[in-house]
Design a protein around this motif. Structure first.
Motif, PDB file in Angstrom:
ATOM      1  N   PHE A 209      -7.988   0.185  -2.200  1.00  0.00           N
ATOM      2  CA  PHE A 209      -6.929   1.293  -1.250  1.00  0.00           C
ATOM      3  C   PHE A 209      -6.663   0.323  -0.108  1.00  0.00           C
ATOM      4  CE2 PHE A 209      -6.003   4.056   1.603  1.00  0.00           C
ATOM      5  CZ  PHE A 209      -4.866   4.536   1.058  1.00  0.00           C
ATOM      6  N   VAL A 210      -7.586  -0.311   0.743  1.00  0.00           N
ATOM      7  CA  VAL A 210      -7.978  -0.773   1.698  1.00  0.00           C
ATOM      8  C   VAL A 210      -6.681  -2.276   1.917  1.00  0.00           C
ATOM      9  CG1 VAL A 210      -8.708  -2.069   3.672  1.00  0.00           C
ATOM     10  CG2 VAL A 210      -9.796   0.338   2.534  1.00  0.00           C
ATOM     11  N   ILE A 211      -6.706  -2.709   0.845  1.00  0.00           N
ATOM     12  CA  ILE A 211      -6.265  -4.488   0.452  1.00  0.00           C
ATOM     13  C   ILE A 211      -5.147  -3.604   0.198  1.00  0.00           C
ATOM     14  CG2 ILE A 211      -6.013  -6.119  -0.840  1.00  0.00           C
ATOM     15  CD1 ILE A 211      -9.320  -5.777  -1.683  1.00  0.00           C
ATOM     16  N   ILE A 212      -4.262  -2.604  -0.500  1.00  0.00           N
ATOM     17  CA  ILE A 212      -3.122  -2.583  -1.279  1.00  0.00           C
ATOM     18  C   ILE A 212      -2.887  -2.474   0.285  1.00  0.00           C
ATOM     19  CG2 ILE A 212      -1.993  -0.867  -2.730  1.00  0.00           C
ATOM     20  CD1 ILE A 212      -4.370  -1.297  -4.598  1.00  0.00           C
ATOM     21  N   SER A 217       1.563  -2.055   4.153  1.00  0.00           N
ATOM     22  CA  SER A 217       2.217  -1.352   5.519  1.00  0.00           C
ATOM     23  C   SER A 217       2.295  -2.760   6.094  1.00  0.00           C
ATOM     24  CB  SER A 217       0.689  -0.751   5.813  1.00  0.00           C
ATOM     25  OG  SER A 217       0.417   0.381   5.364  1.00  0.00           O
ATOM     26  N   GLY A 218       1.816  -4.450   5.980  1.00  0.00           N
ATOM     27  CA  GLY A 218       2.331  -5.276   6.970  1.00  0.00           C
ATOM     28  C   GLY A 218       3.320  -5.662   6.618  1.00  0.00           C
ATOM     29  N   CYS A 219       3.471  -5.728   5.094  1.00  0.00           N
ATOM     30  CA  CYS A 219       5.525  -5.834   4.757  1.00  0.00           C
ATOM     31  C   CYS A 219       6.561  -4.675   5.073  1.00  0.00           C
ATOM     32  CB  CYS A 219       5.067  -5.931   3.637  1.00  0.00           C
ATOM     33  SG  CYS A 219       4.030  -7.403   2.711  1.00  0.00           S
ATOM     34  N   SER A 220       5.825  -3.722   5.202  1.00  0.00           N
ATOM     35  CA  SER A 220       6.841  -2.890   5.598  1.00  0.00           C
ATOM     36  C   SER A 220       7.210  -2.794   7.341  1.00  0.00           C
ATOM     37  CB  SER A 220       6.061  -1.283   5.323  1.00  0.00           C
ATOM     38  OG  SER A 220       6.919  -0.569   5.657  1.00  0.00           O
ATOM     39  N   ASN A 221       6.289  -2.667   7.618  1.00  0.00           N
ATOM     40  CA  ASN A 221       6.340  -2.529   8.889  1.00  0.00           C
ATOM     41  C   ASN A 221       6.950  -4.036   9.548  1.00  0.00           C
ATOM     42  OD1 ASN A 221       5.015  -0.549   9.987  1.00  0.00           O
ATOM     43  ND2 ASN A 221       3.277  -1.690   9.964  1.00  0.00           N
TER      44      ASN A 221
END
Length: 227
Positions: A209-212, A217-221
């Motif tokens: 879950f952390v990896i996903i 979140s990184g791509c979204s931000n």
């Protein structure tokens, strides 16, 4: 006056006011922040540095605020204090230009709002009203805030955006003060789970879950910052 307070406490308008302006403060601040920063002369590197503060501060503040809420069991007080800080920091954000100060203020504003989201969600699930009829006001508030922020950026002084953050934070405080108390139950199962509260760190599904979440979140931000 006292009768009005009793009527407002726990009422549907109190929750509608809370969620509309809580998410308004989030939407009006984040939607055009990257454009505002480049508009005041910040380079892309400086803008990215300032924007990164929201996630970094959130990682620290979300568990801390959750712990404080579980210990004090005074969610209205916690929300009031933190949204009051957001109101003050919003005004300061409009006045400063130094990159490091903007980084710190952005981190505090977004960190406080993000850390209150779990508390506010718990409030919504603890009411006598259906969750969807309460939470939808947050969606309306966020959507309206984005449109208003863009209009302010186009037709008025951009600093008014952060004044709007402060005003919406104060109105959210009024709403929070009108919400009902959250019920805290000390069951044996809850006490047993508290004793193993860090065991999830070794669970394979949690690591997955952390990896996903990290990638998503990184791509979204990244997309929100530069699009």
């Amino acid at each position: 006056m006292e009768k009005s307070k009793r009527t407002f406490r726990g009422s549907y308008p109190a929750y509608a006011l809370t969620y509309f302006f809580f998410y308004w403060s989030l939407g009006v601040f984040t939607s055009v922040l990257s454009m505002y920063l480049t508009g005041i002369g910040k380079s892309k590197a400086e803008m990215s540095f300032i924007m990164s503060a929201s996630s970094l501060f959130g990682v620290v503040l979300i568990p801390i605020v959750g712990y404080i809420n579980d210990k004090l069991r005074k969610p209205r007080l916690i929300c009031t204090v933190m949204m009051a800080c957001v109101a003050v920091f919003g005004i300061l954000f409009a006045l400063v230009r130094e990159t490091m100060l903007l980084f710190l203020l952005n981190g505090c504003i977004m960190g406080f709002i993000s850390s209150l989201s779990p508390v506010s969600e718990r409030m919504a699930t603890s009411t006598k009203y259906r969750y969807g009829t309460i939470r939808i006001w947050g969606t309306f508030g966020y959507a309206a805030a984005v449109q208003v922020a863009c209009a302010m950026m186009e037709f008025t002084s951009p600093q008014l955006i952060f004044v709007s953050v402060s005003v919406s934070a104060v109105l959210a405080i009024v709403g929070f003060l009108g919400t009902d108390d959250i019920s805290f139950t000390d069951t044996e199962a809850a006490k047993a789970a508290a004793g193993k509260q860090f065991s999830f760190l070794c669970a394979p599904m949690y690591i997955l879950f952390v990896i996903i979440g990290f990638i998503f979140s990184g791509c979204s931000n990244l997309n929100m910052t530069y699009s």
